[in-house]
Design an enzyme around this catalytic site. Structure first.
Site, PDB file in Angstrom:
ATOM      1  N   GLU A  73      -0.443  -1.807  -9.578  1.00 29.41           N
ATOM      2  CA  GLU A  73      -2.001  -1.764  -9.917  1.00 29.41           C
ATOM      3  C   GLU A  73      -2.652  -0.454 -10.286  1.00 29.41           C
ATOM      4  O   GLU A  73      -2.402   0.735  -8.977  1.00 29.41           O
ATOM      5  CB  GLU A  73      -2.670  -2.768  -8.980  1.00 29.41           C
ATOM      6  CG  GLU A  73      -2.196  -4.007  -8.626  1.00 29.41           C
ATOM      7  CD  GLU A  73      -2.951  -4.964  -7.787  1.00 29.41           C
ATOM      8  OE1 GLU A  73      -4.120  -4.336  -7.238  1.00 29.41           O
ATOM      9  OE2 GLU A  73      -2.436  -5.777  -7.382  1.00 29.41           O
ATOM     10  N   CYS A  86      -7.706   5.105  -9.843  1.00 28.04           N
ATOM     11  CA  CYS A  86      -6.972   4.963  -8.622  1.00 28.04           C
ATOM     12  C   CYS A  86      -5.729   4.456  -9.114  1.00 28.04           C
ATOM     13  O   CYS A  86      -5.344   3.517  -9.418  1.00 28.04           O
ATOM     14  CB  CYS A  86      -7.869   4.059  -7.974  1.00 28.04           C
ATOM     15  SG  CYS A  86      -6.880   3.698  -6.187  1.00 28.04           S
ATOM     16  N   CYS A  93       4.593  -1.045   0.303  1.00 27.82           N
ATOM     17  CA  CYS A  93       4.340  -0.170   1.334  1.00 27.82           C
ATOM     18  C   CYS A  93       5.143  -0.404   2.511  1.00 27.82           C
ATOM     19  O   CYS A  93       5.179  -1.681   3.124  1.00 27.82           O
ATOM     20  CB  CYS A  93       2.779   0.058   1.238  1.00 27.82           C
ATOM     21  SG  CYS A  93       2.498   1.581   2.579  1.00 27.82           S
ATOM     22  N   CYS A 100      -4.286  -4.653   5.119  1.00 27.23           N
ATOM     23  CA  CYS A 100      -3.990  -4.167   3.678  1.00 27.23           C
ATOM     24  C   CYS A 100      -2.958  -5.125   3.151  1.00 27.23           C
ATOM     25  O   CYS A 100      -1.990  -5.343   3.497  1.00 27.23           O
ATOM     26  CB  CYS A 100      -3.464  -2.651   3.744  1.00 27.23           C
ATOM     27  SG  CYS A 100      -3.184  -2.185   2.070  1.00 27.23           S
ATOM     28  N   SER A 172      -4.998   9.967  -0.331  1.00 29.46           N
ATOM     29  CA  SER A 172      -5.364   9.354   0.974  1.00 29.46           C
ATOM     30  C   SER A 172      -4.010   9.024   1.635  1.00 29.46           C
ATOM     31  O   SER A 172      -2.982   8.481   1.182  1.00 29.46           O
ATOM     32  CB  SER A 172      -5.903   8.110   0.659  1.00 29.46           C
ATOM     33  OG  SER A 172      -6.563   7.272   1.590  1.00 29.46           O
ATOM     34  N   HIS A 197      -9.894   5.057  10.856  1.00 34.43           N
ATOM     35  CA  HIS A 197     -10.201   3.567  10.786  1.00 34.43           C
ATOM     36  C   HIS A 197     -10.353   3.074  12.403  1.00 34.43           C
ATOM     37  O   HIS A 197     -10.831   1.823  12.700  1.00 34.43           O
ATOM     38  CB  HIS A 197      -9.015   2.482  10.384  1.00 34.43           C
ATOM     39  CG  HIS A 197      -8.981   2.819   8.970  1.00 34.43           C
ATOM     40  ND1 HIS A 197      -9.892   3.231   7.921  1.00 34.43           N
ATOM     41  CD2 HIS A 197      -8.008   2.416   7.974  1.00 34.43           C
ATOM     42  CE1 HIS A 197      -9.353   3.089   6.743  1.00 34.43           C
ATOM     43  NE2 HIS A 197      -7.929   2.645   6.976  1.00 34.43           N
ATOM     44  N   ASN A 271     -12.151  -5.005   3.045  1.00 33.27           N
ATOM     45  CA  ASN A 271     -12.347  -5.998   2.065  1.00 33.27           C
ATOM     46  C   ASN A 271     -11.465  -7.461   2.632  1.00 33.27           C
ATOM     47  O   ASN A 271     -10.394  -6.938   3.017  1.00 33.27           O
ATOM     48  CB  ASN A 271     -11.368  -5.421   0.807  1.00 33.27           C
ATOM     49  CG  ASN A 271     -12.350  -4.851  -0.167  1.00 33.27           C
ATOM     50  OD1 ASN A 271     -13.115  -5.965  -0.917  1.00 33.27           O
ATOM     51  ND2 ASN A 271     -12.134  -3.713  -0.463  1.00 33.27           N
ATOM     52  N   CYS A 313      -6.680  -2.644  -3.214  1.00 35.79           N
ATOM     53  CA  CYS A 313      -5.231  -2.453  -3.686  1.00 35.79           C
ATOM     54  C   CYS A 313      -4.451  -3.671  -3.268  1.00 35.79           C
ATOM     55  O   CYS A 313      -4.621  -4.205  -2.164  1.00 35.79           O
ATOM     56  CB  CYS A 313      -4.620  -1.192  -3.121  1.00 35.79           C
ATOM     57  SG  CYS A 313      -5.375  -0.747  -1.567  1.00 35.79           S
TER      58      CYS A 313
HETATM   59  N1  SAH Z   1      -1.589   4.518   2.124  1.00 36.64           N
HETATM   60  C1  SAH Z   1      -2.733   5.451   1.918  1.00 36.64           C
HETATM   61  C2  SAH Z   1      -3.301   5.071   0.540  1.00 36.64           C
HETATM   62  C3  SAH Z   1      -3.370   3.688   0.123  1.00 36.64           C
HETATM   63  S1  SAH Z   1      -4.918   2.604   0.717  1.00 36.64           S
HETATM   64  C4  SAH Z   1      -3.885   5.314   3.051  1.00 36.64           C
HETATM   65  O1  SAH Z   1      -3.287   4.528   3.838  1.00 36.64           O
HETATM   66  O2  SAH Z   1      -4.404   6.101   3.203  1.00 36.64           O
HETATM   67  C5  SAH Z   1      -6.092   3.261   0.432  1.00 36.64           C
HETATM   68  C6  SAH Z   1      -7.477   3.162   1.289  1.00 36.64           C
HETATM   69  O3  SAH Z   1      -7.735   1.680   1.450  1.00 36.64           O
HETATM   70  C7  SAH Z   1      -6.947   3.494   2.783  1.00 36.64           C
HETATM   71  O4  SAH Z   1      -7.988   4.091   3.121  1.00 36.64           O
HETATM   72  C8  SAH Z   1      -6.692   2.214   3.222  1.00 36.64           C
HETATM   73  O5  SAH Z   1      -6.513   1.960   4.630  1.00 36.64           O
HETATM   74  C9  SAH Z   1      -7.973   1.250   2.744  1.00 36.64           C
HETATM   75  N2  SAH Z   1      -7.530  -0.193   2.897  1.00 36.64           N
HETATM   76  C10 SAH Z   1      -6.506  -0.875   2.454  1.00 36.64           C
HETATM   77  N3  SAH Z   1      -6.790  -2.245   2.583  1.00 36.64           N
HETATM   78  C11 SAH Z   1      -8.112  -2.291   2.960  1.00 36.64           C
HETATM   79  C12 SAH Z   1      -8.994  -3.465   2.977  1.00 36.64           C
HETATM   80  N4  SAH Z   1      -8.520  -4.863   2.974  1.00 36.64           N
HETATM   81  N5  SAH Z   1     -10.197  -3.066   2.958  1.00 36.64           N
HETATM   82  C13 SAH Z   1     -10.640  -1.794   2.982  1.00 36.64           C
HETATM   83  N6  SAH Z   1      -9.913  -0.834   3.017  1.00 36.64           N
HETATM   84  C14 SAH Z   1      -8.684  -0.955   2.772  1.00 36.64           C
END
Ligand code: SAH
Length: 322
Positions: A73, A86, A93, A100, A172, A197, A271, A313
């Site tokens: 995506e 993005c 992953c 996530c 990120s 986080h 999210n 994502c």
């Molecule tokens: N693997 C990398 C980049 C991909 S995720 C990372 O962990 O940074 C991009 C961002 O979205 C990261 O900060 C991740 O923690 C966040 N993310 C993933 N799922 C999420 C969700 N359900 N709600 C909010 N942020 C989320």
């Protein structure tokens, strides 16, 4: 192939400036050479399986099929200063962050530099909008596909190609410490976003297994080193989860951890994904921002874009792969 050197420049421009996906469109290349190119190489493209457009903002989410049948995506977002894409860096992953969607079905493979680049080119072509920025925040952990991501960064910023300044790129990471040190040495000028986080090891490990490999102390040490070496301010992402990391005490721990470190905190209301029961909303995020401000830490609440099209994502791909 025994051709003159300038041919390489011509072909590079077709691929990376005009962004064609067919050798026959390379009109200044002879038919004979085009035929030889077709024999030796194949120009890959991404197949647009689905395109979701938000009714609330100009966010567009693309679900692409790769040539091996896997799906990824990308999300195109509009900000005041322009359009940003993005992009995903892996199919799935390995990192296992609890909140996530991208990691739930595990990891399949790394994306090639071209497959990351094509997400930018295809979004640009499909939307007709000029792309001024890229964030590596889609599916996958960019630093777990380090060599291909660095090759992509070289290609997207190539003066002879798209010529995107890496100042307009954010990468990120969930915190792969050795790779943060490696990346700092390249001094690429991009913005490093660190998915923090949580501000203590118990609550970070509960939602991010990577914390058992590289804990908060090691991560912060790497971040301080990154800033010292590159002079680039780090952006810490903080996905707020009600009842887990949203209390006044959590804010105090975060303020203590960051102290006088030159950085930026971005609070993201988590999210909701259907497989997990985590929530929060803008109100909780604003409240948490208030706690931080009282403690002298500047933070922003990330604008929500594309909420009506599940633009976070990994959510769309999962519907297609199962
Ligand atoms: N693997 C990398 C980049 C991909 S995720 C990372 O962990 O940074 C991009 C961002 O979205 C990261 O900060 C991740 O923690 C966040 N993310 C993933 N799922 C999420 C969700 N359900 N709600 C909010 N942020 C989320």
């Amino acid at each position: 192939m025994g051709e003159k050197k300038f041919r390489a420049d011509q072909i590079f421009a077709w691929l990376h400036v005009k962004k064609v996906s067919d050798f026959d469109l390379m009109s200044n290349i002879s038919a004979q050479l085009r035929a030889r190119l077709k024999e030796k190489f194949c120009l890959k493209s991404l197949f647009v399986v689905k395109k979701l457009e938000s009714n609330r903002d100009n966010t567009v989410k693309y679900l692409y099929r790769l040539s091996d049948g896997n799906h990824i995506e990308s999300v195109l977002m509009e900000y005041e200063h322009g359009n940003t894409v993005c992009v995903s860096t892996q199919v799935g992953c390995k990192m296992g962050c609890r909140f996530c969607a991208s990691t739930i079905a595990g990891y399949k493979r790394d994306l090639l530099p071209s497959e990351i680049l094509l997400q930018v080119y295809t979004a640009e072509r499909e939307s007709g909008r000029k792309i001024g920025g890229v964030v590596l925040m889609g599916i996958g952990e960019p630093l777990d596909n380090y060599d291909n991501v660095v090759a992509f960064l070289g290609q997207v910023s190539s003066k002879d190609g798209m010529d995107l300044s890496l100042r307009h790129v954010s990468l990120s990471t969930c915190g792969l410490v050795p790779k943060i040190y490696e990346l700092s040495k390249l001094k690429l000028g991009l913005t490093l976003s660190v998915s923090l986080h949580a501000a203590d090891n118990v609550s970070r490990s509960a939602i991010m297994p990577v914390n058992d490999r590289y804990d908060i102390n090691e991560l912060m040490k790497a971040c301080r080193d990154y800033f010292a070496v590159t002079g680039r301010r780090i952006s810490f992402e903080y996905a707020l989860i009600d009842g887990h990391n949203d209390s006044r005490e959590d804010a105090a721990k975060l303020a203590k951890l960051l102290g006088d470190f030159v950085c930026h905190v971005n609070i993201i209301p988590v999210n909701k994904i259907k497989e997990r029961n985590y929530h929060s909303d803008r109100k909780s995020a604003q409240r948490f921002r208030g706690y931080l401000e009282e403690l002298g830490i500047n933070a922003t609440v990330r604008r929500t874009l594309g909420a009506d099209i599940d633009a976070a994502c990994g959510q769309l791909r999962r519907e297609y792969e199962i």
